[in-house]
Motif scaffolding. Structure first.
Motif, mmCIF file in Angstrom:
data_model
loop_
_atom_site.group_PDB
_atom_site.id
_atom_site.type_symbol
_atom_site.label_atom_id
_atom_site.label_comp_id
_atom_site.label_asym_id
_atom_site.label_seq_id
_atom_site.Cartn_x
_atom_site.Cartn_y
_atom_site.Cartn_z
ATOM 1 N N THR A 59 -4.114 -5.425 16.285
ATOM 2 C CA THR A 59 -5.220 -5.547 15.332
ATOM 3 C C THR A 59 -4.989 -4.725 14.068
ATOM 4 N N SER A 60 -3.994 -3.844 14.094
ATOM 5 C CA SER A 60 -3.644 -3.061 12.901
ATOM 6 C C SER A 60 -2.295 -2.387 13.131
ATOM 7 N N CYS A 61 -1.748 -1.833 12.056
ATOM 8 C CA CYS A 61 -0.539 -1.009 12.191
ATOM 9 C C CYS A 61 -0.890 0.293 12.917
ATOM 10 N N THR A 62 -2.088 0.782 12.650
ATOM 11 C CA THR A 62 -2.563 1.990 13.337
ATOM 12 C C THR A 62 -2.507 1.786 14.850
ATOM 13 N N TYR A 85 4.206 12.909 3.257
ATOM 14 C CA TYR A 85 3.708 11.952 2.258
ATOM 15 C C TYR A 85 3.611 10.577 2.916
ATOM 16 N N THR A 86 2.519 10.345 3.630
ATOM 17 C CA THR A 86 2.309 9.058 4.299
ATOM 18 C C THR A 86 0.838 8.894 4.601
ATOM 19 N N PHE A 87 0.520 7.735 5.175
ATOM 20 C CA PHE A 87 -0.845 7.448 5.599
ATOM 21 C C PHE A 87 -1.150 8.213 6.885
ATOM 22 N N VAL A 88 -2.398 8.580 7.101
ATOM 23 C CA VAL A 88 -2.766 9.394 8.268
ATOM 24 C C VAL A 88 -2.308 8.813 9.597
ATOM 25 N N VAL A 131 9.826 7.457 10.893
ATOM 26 C CA VAL A 131 10.255 7.253 9.513
ATOM 27 C C VAL A 131 9.275 6.289 8.850
ATOM 28 N N VAL A 132 8.968 6.535 7.599
ATOM 29 C CA VAL A 132 8.089 5.642 6.836
ATOM 30 C C VAL A 132 8.918 5.089 5.685
ATOM 31 N N HIS A 133 9.080 3.782 5.657
ATOM 32 C CA HIS A 133 9.845 3.161 4.561
ATOM 33 C C HIS A 133 8.872 2.964 3.402
ATOM 34 N N GLU A 157 9.795 3.379 13.514
ATOM 35 C CA GLU A 157 9.678 3.009 12.102
ATOM 36 C C GLU A 157 8.224 2.672 11.795
ATOM 37 N N ASP A 158 7.606 3.418 10.890
ATOM 38 C CA ASP A 158 6.344 2.964 10.325
ATOM 39 C C ASP A 158 6.754 2.038 9.189
ATOM 40 N N ALA A 159 6.828 0.753 9.553
ATOM 41 C CA ALA A 159 7.298 -0.266 8.604
ATOM 42 C C ALA A 159 6.108 -1.018 8.020
ATOM 43 N N ALA A 160 4.961 -0.337 7.947
ATOM 44 C CA ALA A 160 3.719 -0.965 7.460
ATOM 45 C C ALA A 160 3.936 -1.711 6.144
ATOM 46 N N GLN A 161 4.766 -1.120 5.269
ATOM 47 C CA GLN A 161 4.954 -1.687 3.924
ATOM 48 C C GLN A 161 6.269 -2.463 3.804
ATOM 49 N N ALA A 162 6.982 -2.626 4.901
ATOM 50 C CA ALA A 162 8.414 -2.944 4.792
ATOM 51 C C ALA A 162 8.810 -4.348 5.251
ATOM 52 N N PHE A 188 -0.642 -5.781 8.418
ATOM 53 C CA PHE A 188 -1.045 -6.968 7.656
ATOM 54 C C PHE A 188 -2.426 -6.746 7.051
ATOM 55 N N HIS A 189 -2.688 -5.501 6.703
ATOM 56 C CA HIS A 189 -3.897 -5.149 5.964
ATOM 57 C C HIS A 189 -3.878 -5.882 4.622
ATOM 58 N N GLU A 190 -5.028 -6.071 4.018
ATOM 59 C CA GLU A 190 -5.061 -6.924 2.811
ATOM 60 C C GLU A 190 -4.289 -6.354 1.624
ATOM 61 N N GLU A 198 -7.239 -7.518 8.297
ATOM 62 C CA GLU A 198 -6.762 -6.398 9.105
ATOM 63 C C GLU A 198 -5.774 -7.001 10.092
ATOM 64 N N GLY A 199 -4.703 -6.307 10.379
ATOM 65 C CA GLY A 199 -3.754 -6.852 11.354
ATOM 66 C C GLY A 199 -2.502 -6.015 11.389
ATOM 67 N N GLY A 200 -1.731 -6.181 12.436
ATOM 68 C CA GLY A 200 -0.497 -5.418 12.558
ATOM 69 C C GLY A 200 0.405 -6.011 13.617
ATOM 70 N N HIS A 330 -1.726 7.718 -4.781
ATOM 71 C CA HIS A 330 -1.531 7.281 -3.405
ATOM 72 C C HIS A 330 -1.820 8.430 -2.437
ATOM 73 N N TYR A 331 -0.885 8.789 -1.573
ATOM 74 C CA TYR A 331 -1.208 9.716 -0.497
ATOM 75 C C TYR A 331 -1.407 11.146 -0.989
ATOM 76 N N ILE A 332 -2.134 11.900 -0.177
ATOM 77 C CA ILE A 332 -2.274 13.334 -0.370
ATOM 78 C C ILE A 332 -1.539 13.972 0.804
HETATM 79 C C1 LIG Z 1 -1.042 0.495 5.485
HETATM 80 C C2 LIG Z 1 -0.326 1.557 6.212
HETATM 81 C C3 LIG Z 1 -0.686 1.954 7.513
HETATM 82 C C4 LIG Z 1 -1.923 1.485 8.202
HETATM 83 O O1 LIG Z 1 -1.992 0.122 8.413
HETATM 84 P P1 LIG Z 1 -3.291 -0.502 9.086
HETATM 85 O O2 LIG Z 1 -2.852 -1.898 9.418
HETATM 86 O O3 LIG Z 1 -4.377 -0.461 8.067
HETATM 87 O O4 LIG Z 1 -3.612 0.282 10.298
HETATM 88 C C5 LIG Z 1 0.105 2.888 8.172
HETATM 89 N N1 LIG Z 1 1.183 3.426 7.592
HETATM 90 C C6 LIG Z 1 1.548 3.098 6.338
HETATM 91 C C7 LIG Z 1 2.769 3.713 5.751
HETATM 92 C C8 LIG Z 1 0.798 2.162 5.603
HETATM 93 O O5 LIG Z 1 1.166 1.846 4.354
#
Ligand SMILES: *Cc1c(COP(=O)(O)O)cnc(C)c1O
Length: 385
Positions: A59-62, A85-88, A131-133, A157-162, A188-190, A198-200, A330-332
């Motif tokens: 349902t999400s990348c999370t 430097y990444t998403f929580v 790793v976050v790409h 791999e946190d390939a959320a953006q990749a 697959f967030h918008e 929302e999706g992953g 972007h990130y903090i």
């Molecule tokens: C968007 C993003 C997430 C979270 O994705 P969700 O599908 O909203 O849970 C996690 N990590 C990174 C690097 C992201 O860009």
């Protein structure tokens, strides 16, 4: 309010036109819960097109990252190395299982983790490296993989953006990001290149995790095996949760996946136009544009500027906002977050903080017109700094 006629958002979700058609088909077929026709169509297409291991929509990348933490059996006392430097979610998923997060700084040329700093952070408690790409640009996977192998660590791999981005190693054919780590998570967030609102997706490249991943995905039951007639009843066999999306979401995603070529072509056009038209201005003002290392490709996920500090960034964002253009930071740094700063200790992560204060993302979405793009470029390059 601004004085211009333009109102250009940072992002606008794109519809390919087929989404409602496939969603209607899913609805009329009578199966709305997960793991049906569209879930399988998506998973198979991802596996074939990108050479991924077993794919499971989530349902999400999370959620996919939380599944990864369960699969790696992360527990109290384990350490997981994550860029600051990444998403929580890159860190939170492991904190939920009791891990201590050890934050690593970014490289100087891009926000990806600095692989040269990794070895010093590894202890006998380290279990995994995440790793976050960033912006869909590959981390230095050969170096990271070989350190992980040397110390017996898992790579996530946190390939959320990749999606649709590759790692280039001269000795091998290009490898899709998400096909390299033991596990990988996509979003697959918008705001991402492909979306279902929302999706992953979790990708399981290390085959030893496949069987358990299906169980965790299905609330800790062996329901997937039951539907394949491998067991004669389904039961509670492990921990798990409800990680799978409904068929309506999968149907939406399938329309996007089918159109990936067209979506990517348009995004590359926008990215390349930004780069070509802004490079002289950026060089003259000592502003950094995205860097694509030799071993990486670009999937046109983000176009960003790294400017000279917070004041300059605020000036640029305000100037653009006055022209009806929404550019955003972007990130903090997570090591400075209210939740983590006390646990982090006093290690300085100067590059992560520099990107925190100096990075600006420009609008980049499928429906951005050439006219709007020219308007944005004109206003960026005419700011007096
Ligand atoms: C968007 C993003 C997430 C979270 O994705 P969700 O599908 O909203 O849970 C996690 N990590 C990174 C690097 C992201 O860009």
């Amino acid at each position: 309010m601004n004085s211009s006629q333009y109102h250009i958002p940072y992002n606008k979700p794109h519809l390919t036109g087929k989404e409602v058609h496939y969603m209607q088909d899913a609805v009329l077929s009578g199966q709305l819960s997960g793991n049906g026709k569209y879930t399988k169509l998506c998973q198979n297409l991802f596996q074939e097109r990108f050479g991924f291991g077993k794919c499971l929509l989530t349902t999400s990348c999370t959620d996919a990252l939380e599944m990864a933490a369960i699969l790696l059996e992360i527990k109290e006392g384990d350490e997981v190395i994550v860029p600051s430097y990444t998403f929580v979610s890159s860190a939170n998923a492991f904190v939920l299982r009791g891990a201590k997060i050890v934050f690593v700084d970014s490289r100087e040329d891009c926000p990806n983790l600095n692989e040269d700093l990794l070895e010093n952070l590894i202890t006998s408690k380290t279990k995994a490296v995440v790793v976050v790409h960033y912006a869909g640009v590959a981390c230095n996977m050969s170096k990271i993989r070989s350190l992980a192998d040397q110390y017996g660590l898992f790579v996530v791999e946190d390939a959320a953006q990749a999606i649709d981005s590759y790692y280039l190693d001269n000795s091998q054919p290009p490898k899709a990001l998400g096909a390299i780590g033991d596990l990988a998570a996509f979003s697959f967030h918008e705001t991402k290149n492909l979306t279902s609102g929302e999706g992953g997706m979790l990708v399981i490249n290390n085959p030893k995790f496949i069987e358990r991943a299906e169980i965790i995905w299905e609330k800790g039951t062996n329901r997937s095996a039951f539907f394949r007639n491998e067991v004669d009843k389904y039961e509670w066999v492990d921990i798990g949760s409800s990680f799978l999306p409904s068929e309506v979401t999968a149907a939406f995603l399938y329309a996007q996946l089918e159109a990936i070529h067209q979506i990517q072509e348009k995004r590359h056009h926008i990215w390349n136009t930004y780069f070509d038209k802004l490079i002289d201005w950026a060089t003259a003002n000592k502003i950094q544009l995205p860097t694509i290392p030799k071993y990486a490709t670009n999937n046109a996920h983000l176009f960003y500027l790294v400017v000279n500090g917070l004041d300059q960034r605020e000036k640029i964002i305000a100037h653009l906002r006055n022209q009806g253009i929404l550019a955003i930071f972007h990130y903090i740094s997570l090591h400075k977050s209210p939740f983590y700063r006390e646990i982090h200790g006093d290690r300085e992560l100067p590059q992560s903080d520099r990107f925190t204060n100096s990075l600006i993302r420009l609008p980049l979405f499928y429906d951005l017109t050439d006219k709007e793009l020219g308007y944005i470029i004109g206003h960026v390059s005419s700011i007096s700094l």
